[in-house]
Design an enzyme around this catalytic site. Structure first.
Site, PDB file in Angstrom:
ATOM      1  N   ARG A 171     -68.060  36.348  -9.692  1.00  0.00           N
ATOM      2  CA  ARG A 171     -67.513  37.090 -10.834  1.00  0.00           C
ATOM      3  C   ARG A 171     -66.409  36.315 -11.551  1.00  0.00           C
ATOM      4  O   ARG A 171     -66.158  36.552 -12.738  1.00  0.00           O
ATOM      5  CB  ARG A 171     -67.050  38.484 -10.373  1.00  0.00           C
ATOM      6  CG  ARG A 171     -68.211  39.365  -9.939  1.00  0.00           C
ATOM      7  CD  ARG A 171     -67.757  40.754  -9.552  1.00  0.00           C
ATOM      8  NE  ARG A 171     -66.958  40.764  -8.348  1.00  0.00           N
ATOM      9  CZ  ARG A 171     -67.442  40.881  -7.102  1.00  0.00           C
ATOM     10  NH1 ARG A 171     -68.737  41.013  -6.908  1.00  0.00           N
ATOM     11  NH2 ARG A 171     -66.633  40.880  -6.068  1.00  0.00           N
ATOM     12  N   GLU A 205     -60.943  40.068   2.682  1.00  0.00           N
ATOM     13  CA  GLU A 205     -60.519  41.445   2.975  1.00  0.00           C
ATOM     14  C   GLU A 205     -61.568  42.100   3.883  1.00  0.00           C
ATOM     15  O   GLU A 205     -61.250  42.886   4.748  1.00  0.00           O
ATOM     16  CB  GLU A 205     -60.380  42.212   1.657  1.00  0.00           C
ATOM     17  CG  GLU A 205     -59.817  43.613   1.800  1.00  0.00           C
ATOM     18  CD  GLU A 205     -59.876  44.409   0.493  1.00  0.00           C
ATOM     19  OE1 GLU A 205     -60.321  43.870  -0.525  1.00  0.00           O
ATOM     20  OE2 GLU A 205     -59.488  45.579   0.540  1.00  0.00           O
TER      21      GLU A 205
HETATM   22  P1  AMP Z   1     -59.379  38.021  -1.413  1.00  0.00           P
HETATM   23  O1  AMP Z   1     -59.846  36.683  -0.915  1.00  0.00           O
HETATM   24  O2  AMP Z   1     -59.040  38.972  -0.315  1.00  0.00           O
HETATM   25  O3  AMP Z   1     -58.270  37.909  -2.439  1.00  0.00           O
HETATM   26  O4  AMP Z   1     -60.625  38.694  -2.108  1.00  0.00           O
HETATM   27  C1  AMP Z   1     -60.964  38.408  -3.385  1.00  0.00           C
HETATM   28  C2  AMP Z   1     -62.455  38.322  -3.576  1.00  0.00           C
HETATM   29  O5  AMP Z   1     -63.161  39.418  -2.983  1.00  0.00           O
HETATM   30  C3  AMP Z   1     -62.734  38.380  -5.035  1.00  0.00           C
HETATM   31  O6  AMP Z   1     -63.740  37.417  -5.314  1.00  0.00           O
HETATM   32  C4  AMP Z   1     -63.195  39.779  -5.317  1.00  0.00           C
HETATM   33  O7  AMP Z   1     -64.272  39.725  -6.189  1.00  0.00           O
HETATM   34  C5  AMP Z   1     -63.615  40.347  -3.961  1.00  0.00           C
HETATM   35  N1  AMP Z   1     -62.940  41.623  -3.625  1.00  0.00           N
HETATM   36  C6  AMP Z   1     -62.072  41.822  -2.587  1.00  0.00           C
HETATM   37  N2  AMP Z   1     -61.650  43.090  -2.524  1.00  0.00           N
HETATM   38  C7  AMP Z   1     -62.259  43.733  -3.559  1.00  0.00           C
HETATM   39  C8  AMP Z   1     -62.208  45.088  -4.049  1.00  0.00           C
HETATM   40  N3  AMP Z   1     -61.459  46.031  -3.449  1.00  0.00           N
HETATM   41  N4  AMP Z   1     -62.932  45.375  -5.155  1.00  0.00           N
HETATM   42  C9  AMP Z   1     -63.695  44.425  -5.767  1.00  0.00           C
HETATM   43  N5  AMP Z   1     -63.772  43.150  -5.351  1.00  0.00           N
HETATM   44  C10 AMP Z   1     -63.080  42.793  -4.255  1.00  0.00           C
END
Ligand code: AMP
Length: 177
Positions: A62, A99
């Site tokens: 995305r 996450e």
């Molecule tokens: P992070 O590495 O934890 O910052 O996660 C970011 C990546 O996971 C991004 O590419 C987001 O598209 C996806 N992502 C993580 N949590 C969410 C959420 N609650 N809603 C949508 N996308 C998420």
């Protein structure tokens, strides 16, 4: 936000996706709303128009959607940060925690501007793990990450902690689920 555009109402929220307890912020509802999409790209161009970037590193998948129009508008090279196994050339790879789960990303070494300033772009920043891994890869390749842009920020997941002072800009933040 720099103007009064109601970006929140353009973002679809899906509870318990992709698993129980996660509130998923869906940007496909921005993509089908040309005014909302244009607002995002306009804001990115306003924030980074004078940043003298040497490249933008876009995170699969995305992040690609927001980074590509920015690069075209600013006349800046676009580098892809892809899931492992997708890039055909010589790559650097990094494993990291999400996450929800684990992942591994790769970048083409030859696309990284040695000594150049690179902005990292994703749709959403949660724990910061993905962006941190991309920043590490850029440094390994001899480039300098100078900041992070995400349309959506979830600061309650403490992304700043993992980023070691790398500045983060978002267009909208959510503060809990
Ligand atoms: P992070 O590495 O934890 O910052 O996660 C970011 C990546 O996971 C991004 O590419 C987001 O598209 C996806 N992502 C993580 N949590 C969410 C959420 N609650 N809603 C949508 N996308 C998420």
């Amino acid at each position: 936000m720099a103007d009064s555009f109601d970006l929140d109402s353009a973002i679809r929220k899906i509870p318990d996706f992709p698993k129980q307890g996660i509130l998923f912020y869906d940007i496909t509802s921005i993509l089908v709303n040309p005014a909302a999409f244009r607002h995002c790209i306009d804001e990115m161009a306003r924030i980074y128009g004078s940043a003298k970037l040497d490249a933008v590193a876009a995170i699969e998948s995305r992040g690609f959607l927001f980074a590509a129009p920015l690069c075209e508008r600013l006349g800046v090279p676009l580098i892809l940060v892809r899931k492992k196994g997708k890039l055909p050339g010589k790559t650097l790879a990094k494993r990291y925690d999400l996450e929800y789960g684990q992942a591994e990303i790769e970048m083409h070494v030859d696309d990284m501007p040695r000594g150049g300033k690179v902005l990292i772009v994703d749709d959403l920043i949660a724990t910061g793990g993905t962006v941190r891994a991309a920043a590490d890869l850029l440094r390994e390749g001899g480039a300098t990450p100078i900041g992070v842009f995400a349309v959506i920020g979830l600061p309650f997941l403490d992304y700043s902690k993992s980023l070691g002072g790398l500045p983060v800009r978002t267009l909208i933040d959510y503060h809990g689920e």
